[in-house]
Design an enzyme around this catalytic site. Sequence first.
Site, PDB file in Angstrom:
ATOM      1  N   GLY A   1     -14.638  13.876   4.577  1.00 37.94           N
ATOM      2  CA  GLY A   1     -15.143  14.073   3.055  1.00 37.94           C
ATOM      3  C   GLY A   1     -16.536  13.259   2.702  1.00 37.94           C
ATOM      4  O   GLY A   1     -17.653  13.729   2.182  1.00 37.94           O
TER       5      GLY A   1
ATOM      6  N   ILE B   1      -8.416  11.965   4.269  1.00 36.81           N
ATOM      7  CA  ILE B   1      -9.543  12.517   4.767  1.00 36.81           C
ATOM      8  C   ILE B   1      -9.884  12.114   6.107  1.00 36.81           C
ATOM      9  O   ILE B   1     -11.280  12.104   6.518  1.00 36.81           O
ATOM     10  CB  ILE B   1     -10.754  12.502   3.525  1.00 36.81           C
ATOM     11  CG1 ILE B   1     -10.999  10.983   3.507  1.00 36.81           C
ATOM     12  CG2 ILE B   1     -10.084  12.804   2.376  1.00 36.81           C
ATOM     13  CD1 ILE B   1     -12.056  10.828   2.601  1.00 36.81           C
TER      14      ILE B   1
ATOM     15  N   ILE C   1      -4.146  -5.929   5.976  1.00 35.05           N
ATOM     16  CA  ILE C   1      -4.544  -4.627   6.587  1.00 35.05           C
ATOM     17  C   ILE C   1      -2.992  -3.977   7.304  1.00 35.05           C
ATOM     18  O   ILE C   1      -2.419  -4.686   7.715  1.00 35.05           O
ATOM     19  CB  ILE C   1      -5.288  -5.310   8.247  1.00 35.05           C
ATOM     20  CG1 ILE C   1      -6.633  -6.008   7.728  1.00 35.05           C
ATOM     21  CG2 ILE C   1      -5.554  -4.023   9.056  1.00 35.05           C
ATOM     22  CD1 ILE C   1      -7.563  -5.181   6.950  1.00 35.05           C
TER      23      ILE C   1
ATOM     24  N   GLU D   1     -15.279   2.004   2.452  1.00 34.79           N
ATOM     25  CA  GLU D   1     -16.581   1.844   2.503  1.00 34.79           C
ATOM     26  C   GLU D   1     -17.534   0.808   2.973  1.00 34.79           C
ATOM     27  O   GLU D   1     -18.680   0.803   3.450  1.00 34.79           O
ATOM     28  CB  GLU D   1     -16.948   2.193   1.028  1.00 34.79           C
ATOM     29  CG  GLU D   1     -16.722   3.537   0.341  1.00 34.79           C
ATOM     30  CD  GLU D   1     -16.770   3.935  -0.742  1.00 34.79           C
ATOM     31  OE1 GLU D   1     -15.988   3.280  -1.656  1.00 34.79           O
ATOM     32  OE2 GLU D   1     -17.219   4.876  -1.266  1.00 34.79           O
TER      33      GLU D   1
ATOM     34  N   GLY E   1      -8.859  -2.165   0.687  1.00 39.78           N
ATOM     35  CA  GLY E   1      -9.513  -0.849   1.096  1.00 39.78           C
ATOM     36  C   GLY E   1     -10.776  -1.220   1.905  1.00 39.78           C
ATOM     37  O   GLY E   1     -11.514  -2.126   1.511  1.00 39.78           O
TER      38      GLY E   1
ATOM     39  N   ASN F   1      -2.771  -1.330   9.022  1.00 37.65           N
ATOM     40  CA  ASN F   1      -2.842  -1.092  10.523  1.00 37.65           C
ATOM     41  C   ASN F   1      -4.013  -1.379  11.083  1.00 37.65           C
ATOM     42  O   ASN F   1      -5.026  -0.984  10.698  1.00 37.65           O
ATOM     43  CB  ASN F   1      -2.589   0.686  10.394  1.00 37.65           C
ATOM     44  CG  ASN F   1      -2.655   1.186  12.038  1.00 37.65           C
ATOM     45  OD1 ASN F   1      -3.325   0.822  12.578  1.00 37.65           O
ATOM     46  ND2 ASN F   1      -1.769   2.070  12.185  1.00 37.65           N
TER      47      ASN F   1
HETATM   48 MO1  MOS Z   1     -16.184   7.942  -1.381  1.00 39.96          MO
HETATM   49  S1  MOS Z   1     -18.146   8.246  -1.379  1.00 39.96           S
HETATM   50  O1  MOS Z   1     -15.862   7.066  -2.779  1.00 39.96           O
HETATM   51  O2  MOS Z   1     -15.306   9.237  -0.820  1.00 39.96           O
END
Ligand code: MOS
Length: 736
Positions: free
Chosen positions: A235, A462, A627, A702, A699, A629
């Site tokens: 994605g 994704i 973390i 990104e 998370g 995994n």
């Molecule tokens: Mo991300 S760019 O928030 O799928």
Amino acid sequence: MTTLETGRTVGAGIDRVDAPLKVTGSAHYPNDFSLPGMVHAALVGSTVAAGRIRGIDVSRAEAAPGVLAVITHLTAPALERGPMTLLGGSPPAPMQDDRILHYGQHIAIVVAESAEQARHAARLVHVEYEAAKAVLDVDDPRAEIVENPWGLDTQRGDIAAGFAQADVVVEDTYTTPDNTNNPLGLMATLASWHGDALTVHDSTQWPHNVRTSLATIFKVPESGIRVLAPFVGGGFGAGLRVWSHVILTVMAARQVKRPVKLVLSRPEMFTSVGHRPNSVQQIKVGATRDGDLVAIEHHGMSSVAMEDDDYEPVSFGSVVAYACPNVLTRDRQARLNIPCPGSMRAPAEGQGNFALESAIDDVARAVGMDPLEFRLRNYADEHPLLGLPWSSKALRECYLEGAERFGWSRRTPEPGSMRDGRWLIGYGLAGVSYPFYQVPCQARASVRRDGSAYVRSAATDIGTGTYTVMTQLAAELLGLEVEQVRFDLGDSDMPYAPQAGGSGLTGALSNAVHTACRRLVQEFLDVVADDAASPLRGAMLDDVTVTDGRVHRIEDAAQGESYADILARHGLEELSADGRSTPPQSEDLGMALAGAFGAKFVEVRIDPALGLLRVARVVSAIDGGRILNEKTAASQIIGGTVGGISQAMFEETATDRGTGRIANATFGDYLMPVNADVPDMEVLFVGGPDRATAVGTKGVGEIGLVGLAAAIGNAVHHATGRRIRSLPITIDQLML
Ligand code: MOS
């Protein structure tokens, strides 16, 4: 607040639970589904970027073999525009009038018995345009400027007074180009109506948003709509919004009263499912000669489509990155005749960090300080805007442990001072402070008579590993083996989940799964609360734990019984419990909510005669909270690192300035790294669980990308003395 104590299953780098399905081809992606009576659609895209459709002749297309329908703005039903949401708003409804707002705009959809017949007929649609001169550049004086589009402009301290104290000021303009997300899986939609009820298979990162949007757009009850996305072929943000092709496929299926499938072509992916908009950024940074930051001013200008509201505050990250008393950030957008942008992996951060972390290096050099030392000196121990301690922040450890692993101390400061034969060697680094983003999420957990568990939420995986990490987490919390837990997702009939986006899903979903699993154990205690036959009679949740499918007292493991025994004795087939997570609030906690932090260290090698630039090594030190995994998380960072190298050195969506056509809309022309461009990448995780939530994960979707462009740019400067302020960094900029 962190309450997840153990680490038996959680954290272990187990293989993906869905790997066997994927490698045997049994994982069904949206375009793998077929339905009885299914027919196929193809799109007609505008070949001009602005103007009107003067005439559209569909007679040859309608007469072509196999064609069932050709729908244009002349025959399309009126549609509502979908709802606007952060990260996932709806672009303008398609085919509602004769106006052309961008090249590639969908102006007709053709339905035929086969995909080939649909594509053939789409080419027979004859369009006459009344073309207008398109606005394609952010500095075109005709471009409408949207001021402060998200209300995020900030001002802290007194920016003028700050610069007045500065002994050193650097001020420069940085530019980043349009990039296109390009997930490997071509985005597909399969829509099937039964009266007012609708089933949609879609390449989405957010099934619930597709459901809500389609209900609004087609004015049908949300309860009749089911959106399925068990597997999505990547994605990178392209699946966050409900795009025109999805709406048109649903529209076509309603008209022909058959299931309709549409698969975008690769060139259509460049104009139909968003892109990272280009940016022009002015950044000005001031410091004292001792190396204290005293002022940062960052202005961002990004492109946005006509009638769209994509979210891309590129300067905003500069507010919280450093302990600098005087900061001003400001973002604007220029409206252009371009396809709708959308989030693309680390939207805004990916662009803004390049300018900030390049400028920070320039200032450090101007005051004669090592760039690592300069960053540590200006470290933000508390949240610079809120004045609160962070819920977690191990950026200092990222810098120190990353530097150690990388061998930063071997760096000699003078540009061009490190060589290996004909190669100039450069060491560069960048820091990253990724924002916190979490939104409400729900999950449901069940344990069945056979002792196995079924946990689900309408999230998506994704490619990141959601199936795997949530299976591990539920197994841990329910005291089961991974093999005894099935985690399911990708179905809007499941409990609500937000988008797989903003690096926020794992945090939100893990807290929802945590709550659901804890409540489920409570359900078992409730069943035996008055059960004289149960050693757990009268036990409170805090008195018990779960091991090997047994609920037992913490103080005496013999005092307990299995889920299966409790269910059997009480004549129950299963017990279920719902959990939800709501994002914590900084004010309530007295802590500033932290996203992930990272430090990126890069070695480049440059052949000055040829302008060759090679990334030789990358070390990424990441504070991602807990973390879940270590293998899938490291994979995320490695993938993001490749994306960062790609942003730094390869990717640029080229728009023809005359026509607005995307000139490199194929994988042959749109450059991205191949294996030979990707070096050894080391990932180390530092820090521990974040304090603000039960599970404490932050998370890592990104942060892997952010910082690479600046770190590579800084390394290029170290190797050559040349500062590159325009991405991608290409050979022509490096010929010495
Ligand atoms: Mo991300 S760019 O928030 O799928």
